[in-house]
Design a protein around this motif. Structure first.
Motif, mmCIF file in Angstrom:
data_model
loop_
_atom_site.group_PDB
_atom_site.id
_atom_site.type_symbol
_atom_site.label_atom_id
_atom_site.label_comp_id
_atom_site.label_asym_id
_atom_site.label_seq_id
_atom_site.Cartn_x
_atom_site.Cartn_y
_atom_site.Cartn_z
ATOM 1 N N GLU A 792 -4.923 27.592 -16.653
ATOM 2 C CA GLU A 792 -5.825 27.419 -17.781
ATOM 3 C C GLU A 792 -6.939 28.458 -17.794
ATOM 4 O O GLU A 792 -7.262 29.036 -18.838
ATOM 5 C CB GLU A 792 -6.453 26.003 -17.776
ATOM 6 C CG GLU A 792 -5.594 24.929 -18.414
ATOM 7 C CD GLU A 792 -4.547 24.370 -17.456
ATOM 8 O OE1 GLU A 792 -4.397 24.911 -16.347
ATOM 9 O OE2 GLU A 792 -3.873 23.385 -17.827
ATOM 10 N N ALA A 793 -7.544 28.698 -16.631
ATOM 11 C CA ALA A 793 -8.685 29.613 -16.579
ATOM 12 C C ALA A 793 -8.268 31.005 -17.067
ATOM 13 O O ALA A 793 -9.015 31.680 -17.791
ATOM 14 C CB ALA A 793 -9.228 29.698 -15.161
ATOM 15 N N ASP A 794 -7.044 31.440 -16.685
ATOM 16 C CA ASP A 794 -6.570 32.758 -17.094
ATOM 17 C C ASP A 794 -6.260 32.778 -18.592
ATOM 18 O O ASP A 794 -6.519 33.766 -19.278
ATOM 19 C CB ASP A 794 -5.314 33.143 -16.296
ATOM 20 C CG ASP A 794 -5.625 33.306 -14.811
ATOM 21 O OD1 ASP A 794 -6.818 33.414 -14.467
ATOM 22 O OD2 ASP A 794 -4.684 33.314 -14.010
ATOM 23 N N LEU A 795 -5.691 31.687 -19.072
ATOM 24 C CA LEU A 795 -5.396 31.581 -20.505
ATOM 25 C C LEU A 795 -6.682 31.722 -21.303
ATOM 26 O O LEU A 795 -6.755 32.454 -22.288
ATOM 27 C CB LEU A 795 -4.790 30.209 -20.821
ATOM 28 C CG LEU A 795 -3.304 29.993 -20.573
ATOM 29 C CD1 LEU A 795 -2.926 28.588 -21.015
ATOM 30 C CD2 LEU A 795 -2.464 31.028 -21.313
ATOM 31 N N GLU A 796 -7.724 31.002 -20.879
ATOM 32 C CA GLU A 796 -8.999 31.007 -21.586
ATOM 33 C C GLU A 796 -9.614 32.394 -21.577
ATOM 34 O O GLU A 796 -10.095 32.888 -22.592
ATOM 35 C CB GLU A 796 -9.952 29.988 -20.955
ATOM 36 C CG GLU A 796 -9.547 28.573 -21.327
ATOM 37 C CD GLU A 796 -10.188 27.515 -20.451
ATOM 38 O OE1 GLU A 796 -11.190 27.805 -19.773
ATOM 39 O OE2 GLU A 796 -9.665 26.372 -20.448
ATOM 40 N N ALA A 797 -9.570 33.038 -20.406
ATOM 41 C CA ALA A 797 -10.149 34.377 -20.306
ATOM 42 C C ALA A 797 -9.426 35.330 -21.257
ATOM 43 O O ALA A 797 -10.064 36.131 -21.956
ATOM 44 C CB ALA A 797 -10.053 34.877 -18.865
ATOM 45 N N ALA A 798 -8.079 35.211 -21.294
ATOM 46 C CA ALA A 798 -7.308 36.108 -22.162
ATOM 47 C C ALA A 798 -7.653 35.842 -23.631
ATOM 48 O O ALA A 798 -7.815 36.783 -24.418
ATOM 49 C CB ALA A 798 -5.816 35.908 -21.905
ATOM 50 N N ALA A 799 -7.777 34.569 -23.984
ATOM 51 C CA ALA A 799 -8.066 34.213 -25.383
ATOM 52 C C ALA A 799 -9.443 34.721 -25.802
ATOM 53 O O ALA A 799 -9.611 35.289 -26.877
ATOM 54 C CB ALA A 799 -7.978 32.697 -25.552
ATOM 55 N N LEU A 800 -10.439 34.543 -24.937
ATOM 56 C CA LEU A 800 -11.806 34.921 -25.281
ATOM 57 C C LEU A 800 -11.962 36.433 -25.394
ATOM 58 O O LEU A 800 -12.890 36.919 -26.033
ATOM 59 C CB LEU A 800 -12.791 34.349 -24.245
ATOM 60 C CG LEU A 800 -12.955 32.823 -24.318
ATOM 61 C CD1 LEU A 800 -13.733 32.309 -23.112
ATOM 62 C CD2 LEU A 800 -13.670 32.415 -25.615
ATOM 63 N N ALA A 801 -11.045 37.173 -24.781
ATOM 64 C CA ALA A 801 -11.150 38.633 -24.825
ATOM 65 C C ALA A 801 -10.580 39.212 -26.122
ATOM 66 O O ALA A 801 -10.788 40.382 -26.428
ATOM 67 C CB ALA A 801 -10.418 39.222 -23.614
ATOM 68 N N LEU A 802 -9.856 38.399 -26.909
ATOM 69 C CA LEU A 802 -9.228 38.907 -28.125
ATOM 70 C C LEU A 802 -10.293 39.288 -29.165
ATOM 71 O O LEU A 802 -11.255 38.527 -29.380
ATOM 72 C CB LEU A 802 -8.283 37.844 -28.714
ATOM 73 C CG LEU A 802 -7.071 37.481 -27.850
ATOM 74 C CD1 LEU A 802 -6.370 36.253 -28.412
ATOM 75 C CD2 LEU A 802 -6.112 38.660 -27.738
ATOM 76 N N THR A 803 -10.106 40.447 -29.830
ATOM 77 C CA THR A 803 -11.090 40.948 -30.807
ATOM 78 C C THR A 803 -11.332 39.937 -31.933
ATOM 79 O O THR A 803 -12.474 39.657 -32.290
ATOM 80 C CB THR A 803 -10.589 42.266 -31.426
ATOM 81 O OG1 THR A 803 -9.955 43.015 -30.391
ATOM 82 C CG2 THR A 803 -11.718 43.064 -32.012
ATOM 83 N N VAL A 805 -10.937 36.791 -31.926
ATOM 84 C CA VAL A 805 -11.629 35.596 -31.429
ATOM 85 C C VAL A 805 -13.115 35.899 -31.264
ATOM 86 O O VAL A 805 -13.978 35.105 -31.649
ATOM 87 C CB VAL A 805 -11.006 35.101 -30.111
ATOM 88 C CG1 VAL A 805 -11.812 33.969 -29.500
ATOM 89 C CG2 VAL A 805 -9.569 34.665 -30.351
ATOM 90 N N GLN A 806 -13.418 37.055 -30.716
ATOM 91 C CA GLN A 806 -14.825 37.444 -30.538
ATOM 92 C C GLN A 806 -15.536 37.513 -31.891
ATOM 93 O O GLN A 806 -16.669 37.061 -32.028
ATOM 94 C CB GLN A 806 -14.916 38.794 -29.816
ATOM 95 C CG GLN A 806 -14.653 38.656 -28.332
ATOM 96 C CD GLN A 806 -14.744 39.984 -27.592
ATOM 97 O OE1 GLN A 806 -14.683 41.046 -28.219
ATOM 98 N NE2 GLN A 806 -14.882 39.910 -26.293
ATOM 99 N N ALA A 807 -14.807 38.068 -32.861
ATOM 100 C CA ALA A 807 -15.392 38.162 -34.211
ATOM 101 C C ALA A 807 -15.694 36.770 -34.754
ATOM 102 O O ALA A 807 -16.781 36.513 -35.282
ATOM 103 C CB ALA A 807 -14.438 38.915 -35.144
ATOM 104 N N ALA A 808 -14.735 35.853 -34.564
ATOM 105 C CA ALA A 808 -14.921 34.492 -35.071
ATOM 106 C C ALA A 808 -16.088 33.798 -34.382
ATOM 107 O O ALA A 808 -16.762 32.954 -34.969
ATOM 108 C CB ALA A 808 -13.634 33.687 -34.891
ATOM 109 N N LEU A 809 -16.329 34.141 -33.133
ATOM 110 C CA LEU A 809 -17.420 33.508 -32.382
ATOM 111 C C LEU A 809 -18.771 34.144 -32.715
ATOM 112 O O LEU A 809 -19.823 33.571 -32.411
ATOM 113 C CB LEU A 809 -17.172 33.616 -30.866
ATOM 114 C CG LEU A 809 -16.104 32.684 -30.302
ATOM 115 C CD1 LEU A 809 -15.788 33.060 -28.857
ATOM 116 C CD2 LEU A 809 -16.559 31.232 -30.372
ATOM 117 N N GLY A 810 -18.733 35.335 -33.303
ATOM 118 C CA GLY A 810 -19.976 36.011 -33.703
ATOM 119 C C GLY A 810 -20.885 36.322 -32.523
ATOM 120 O O GLY A 810 -22.104 36.236 -32.632
#
Ligand SMILES: [Zn+2]
Ligand SMILES: [Zn+2]
Length: 829
Positions: A792-803, A805-810
């Motif tokens: 899970e921790a690796d999945l989350e890290a990979a997801a949060l690094a996506l451009t 996703v970062q844009a959506a999080l502002g």
């Protein structure tokens, strides 16, 4: 041989073939990587028990896999054959310890051979033979020359039933570890080995033991017990004598309101001298007797007397009372302590009980500005800030320890120092069946070592073993009387024998050149094999054997015999064997005799079961159903190979692998390569032997299920042949006899265990990737490919690094992330 699975015939056949072909002979071969696999050698009690079977089966899988993977493997076995049980059996049954031991060795050797363990039997060592224990004597003499072996009078733990000295670790709850007889104290001249000279190095060496179980390192650390602090002297009022104390908290010395000395301390006569001498003397005698009877101070009620004498606190100049108490041991530190009741729980209790003043000298950080005049209601043991400590007030405790240590040194009041809990190793035993200590006592020359040319000092075989107190050797006139090697006058031989832990402290060196005649081992051979790559054995040896072996290795290194400092960089403590919820033991009546299982199911089934049922380091619960299940599995493999022998009719090797794709042959080929990868890593990297077995079972299940469909096409038949052959090869370390037989029946020549370990195609073994959906606040923002079962921790890290996703999080951090393996990461902002 018929097509029925006649395990007895198969096992006998291959054991003979391995023996005739010297299949397990270890060869020093610089062109190959080496692997030294060691299991703790057994005590020849008479029969192999299930704990042995487990230990040796685990080792054998790893040894056999390494052989097949191209390593030059040393996998030896021997016998820890000296020691008390042989002597006790001799007294009981009238057999000679030597006969009893050698008979047991012969029987157990047969049992181990029946197990099909890949030992190099040419390297067998037996510690009860003079050709082995001669070298215990040689090593002892070198230690004697270097001052590492010495004699001193000391109090020893004595078991009157076993009639011998016990190490502190062999006293359990005040009783003998073997027979529960209450242990008493006796003063005796003993031989010691100076393990304390290596105390610091034994501790520092832990840095190289990252592959040891953490709790074993912790046990050794506690046993070595290193404390840093200071020695300081309190001058005894009215005399020129001083009492030296060791403290780990010199920073608290301004709060030292009393001194306590051990009842065994040499200053006691001065302390009790005077009008109360009789009364105090009686108290001391009683206490000493009590302490010697029972050394487990933890269980004793604290008791003490105020001697009326005073001593000067070297820092404050203040006179403090001197007490004698039963809870201070003479053999730890200096046998005297300073009592700082405000900052030590034990001193606090003692001061409360006897109305001794309690003075705060350490305040919690941040409260140093307050006044601490009143007696505190509770003890404060943390490091804080000094108060009420003269010029040192205001200093943090750790800084104060340094400065006060320097101050004491400058004024000659004491010194900064380190002490250890570990004691020198007392090796004298007053028993027969051990290595004679190779010295003589001469009236003119004193103690003289036996010259090397006269080694071994052999145990005389014609002794009377009666069970009377004292060493049987002492009563053997022919042994005792000898001549002094120096002056040739009359001399007496030492009649103590060595602790058998001496034998096991270096046996792993002897295996490297077991017939070496001029040294304990040939240094070049030891250099070729040592260190041991994997050591497997029970955790009950966490302290004694494992620490003594580390000590001996360092000593042998300092003799120039080996460059190795740590003999066992990787130690695997195998778990216990239990049945019906408790460890197998005679007293519980839940023992399963390996011989019965060998007769009923054969070695391959027993080995497979014991490896399959749980990971090597975990407890293993015996179950007849589990055993039966493993037998059926081997029978199924036997059957499927025989039913499909026609697949192997073509030329050996050259199986054409179907191209990747979704059809049955391609899936089976993929599964085959994945299984090779899993089993290879489970054995060689993770030591998860149980999951290695289950993945072989999975491969079998797939092959069995799809067999009929696979038979339809040439690609299918080719895939099936590859799968079956791979099952046989992967099973080889676990069920070696059956695997050899099937290897032969499928048309191969030469021993399977001499063939190469299967290699997987990384491309084919690769798992399908999982597509993971990423949502932010419930809305799908992106997808990515991940390897299956990514944590899970690796999945989350990979997801949060996506451009996206970062844009959506502002740019803001997420409030919450929830993920589902192989599927989804859900982010809440
Ligand atoms: Zn005993
Ligand atoms: Zn002499």
């Amino acid at each position: 041989m018929t097509e029925t699975y006649d395990f007895a015939a198969v096992e006998t056949k291959w054991q003979r073939a391995w023996e005739d072909g010297r299949a397990f002979a270890a060869v020093e071969d610089p062109s190959k990587p080496k692997y030294y696999l060691l299991e703790m050698y057994p005590y020849p009690s008479g029969r192999i028990h299930m704990g042995h079977v487990r230990n040796y089966s685990i080792g054998d899988v790893i040894a056999r896999q390494k052989i097949m993977a191209g390593y030059s493997v040393l996998h030896p076995i021997g016998w820890d054959a000296l020691g008390m049980p042989a002597e006790n059996a001799a007294i009981k049954h009238g057999t000679h310890p030597r006969t009893w031991t050698l008979d047991n060795v012969a029987h157990m050797r047969t049992q181990l051979k029946r197990m099909g363990i890949s030992y190099d039997w040419d390297r067998e060592v037996n510690t009860c033979l003079p050709e082995y224990y001669k070298w215990n004597q040689w090593i002892f003499l070198r230690m004697l020359e270097k001052g590492l072996a010495f004699r001193k009078e000391s109090w020893v733990n004595w078991c009157s039933q076993c009639r011998t000295v016990l190490a502190n670790e062999q006293v359990v709850g005040g009783g003998c570890w073997r027979c529960d007889t209450p242990v008493t104290q006796k003063k005796m001249e003993q031989w010691f080995l100076k393990i304390t000279a290596y105390a610091d190095e034994l501790l520092a060496g832990h840095a190289q033991l990252s592959k040891w179980p953490e709790h074993v390192l912790q046990m050794q650390k506690n046993w070595i017990g290193r404390s840093t602090g200071a020695h300081v002297r309190f001058r005894l009022d009215g005399t020129d004598k001083s009492i030296e104390v060791f403290t780990t908290r010199l920073d608290t010395i301004y709060g030292a309101t009393f001194l306590v000395v051990s009842a065994e301390h040499p200053v006691v006569p001065d302390l009790i001298a005077g009008p109360r001498e009789k009364e105090l003397g009686a108290w001391v005698d009683r206490t000493v007797a009590e302490m010697r009877k029972r050394r487990d101070i933890g269980e004793t009620e604290k008791d003490g007397v105020d001697t009326g004498k005073k001593a000067f606190n070297p820092f404050t100049g203040e006179k403090v009372p001197v007490w004698i108490a039963n809870y201070v041991l003479m053999d730890y530190g200096t046998g005297a302590i300073m009592g700082v009741p405000a900052h030590d729980g034990r001193d606090f209790e003692f001061a409360r009980a006897y109305g001794i003043p309690i003075r705060t000298v350490i305040a919690p950080a941040g409260r140093a500005g307050e006044r601490f005049d009143a007696e505190p209601a509770e003890v404060f043991e943390d490091l804080g800030v000094l108060v009420n400590s003269g010029p040192f007030s205001g200093l943090p405790a750790d800084k104060a320890m340094e400065e006060m240590g320097r101050y004491a040194e400058e004024r000659g009041l004491g010194r900064r120092s380190t002490i250890f809990r570990i004691r020198d190793w007392g090796i004298s035993r007053q028993r027969y069946w051990g290595t004679p200590i190779p010295v003589v006592t001469c009236d003119r020359c004193g103690i003289v070592g036996v010259p090397d040319a006269d080694l071994p000092v052999e145990l005389p075989l014609d002794v009377k073993l009666t069970g009377e107190e004292g060493s049987p050797l002492e009563r053997h006139e022919g042994f005792v009387h000898t001549t002094c090697p120096k002056c040739h006058g009359p001399a007496r031989r030492e009649t103590d024998t060595m602790d058998t832990f001496v034998d096991s402290s270096w046996y792993f060196f002897r295996y490297c050149s077991p017939r070496e005649g001029s040294l304990p081992f040939r240094p070049e051979a030891a250099a070729a094999w040592l260190p041991v790559d994997l050591y497997i054995g029970g955790v009950e040896h966490a302290i004694l054997h494992l620490i003594y072996s580390r000590f001996f290795t360092k000593v042998l290194r300092d003799f120039g015999l080996t460059p190795v400092s740590e003999p066992f960089p990787h130690y695997l403590a195998q778990g216990m064997v239990t049945k019906d919820g408790s460890a197998m033991s005679k007293s519980k009546g839940n023992i399963v005799d390996p011989d019965d299982i060998l007769n009923k199911y054969g070695a391959d089934t027993l080995r497979l079961f014991i490896l399959f049922a749980s990971p090597p380091d975990k407890e293993f619960a015996w179950s007849e159903d589990g055993l039966e299940g493993c037998y059926r599995f081997l029978l199924r493999v036997w059957t499927i190979v025989h039913e499909n022998l026609d697949l192997f009719a073509g030329p050996a090797g050259g199986v054409d692998v179907p191209a990747a794709g979704g059809d049955a042959p391609a899936r089976l080929v993929k599964k085959t390569h994945q299984t090779i990868r899993k089993v290879t890593e489970d054995i060689g990297v993770r030591f998860h032997l149980n999951t290695a077995v289950s993945s072989i079972m999975e491969l079998y299940n797939m092959a069995r299920k799809e067999r009929d469909a696979l038979y339809e096409t040439p690609a299918g038949r080719s895939a099936l042949r590859l799968a079956l052959e791979t099952i046989v090869r992967l099973l080889s370390p676990f069920a070696p006899h059956l695997a050899e037989e099937l290897w032969e029946r499928t048309g191969h020549r030469g021993l399977l265990m001499r063939s190469a370990w299967p290699v997987y195609d990384a491309g084919l073994a690769r798992e399908e990737m999982a597509t993971v959906v990423v949502q932010v606040n419930g809305k799908v923002r992106d997808r990515f490919e991940a390897v299956p079962d990514l944590p899970e921790a690796d999945l989350e890290a990979a997801a949060l690094a996506l451009t996206k996703v970062q844009a959506a999080l502002g740019g803001k951090p997420p409030r919450k992330v929830i993920s589902v393996r192989n599927k989804l990461v859900n982010i809440v902002s």
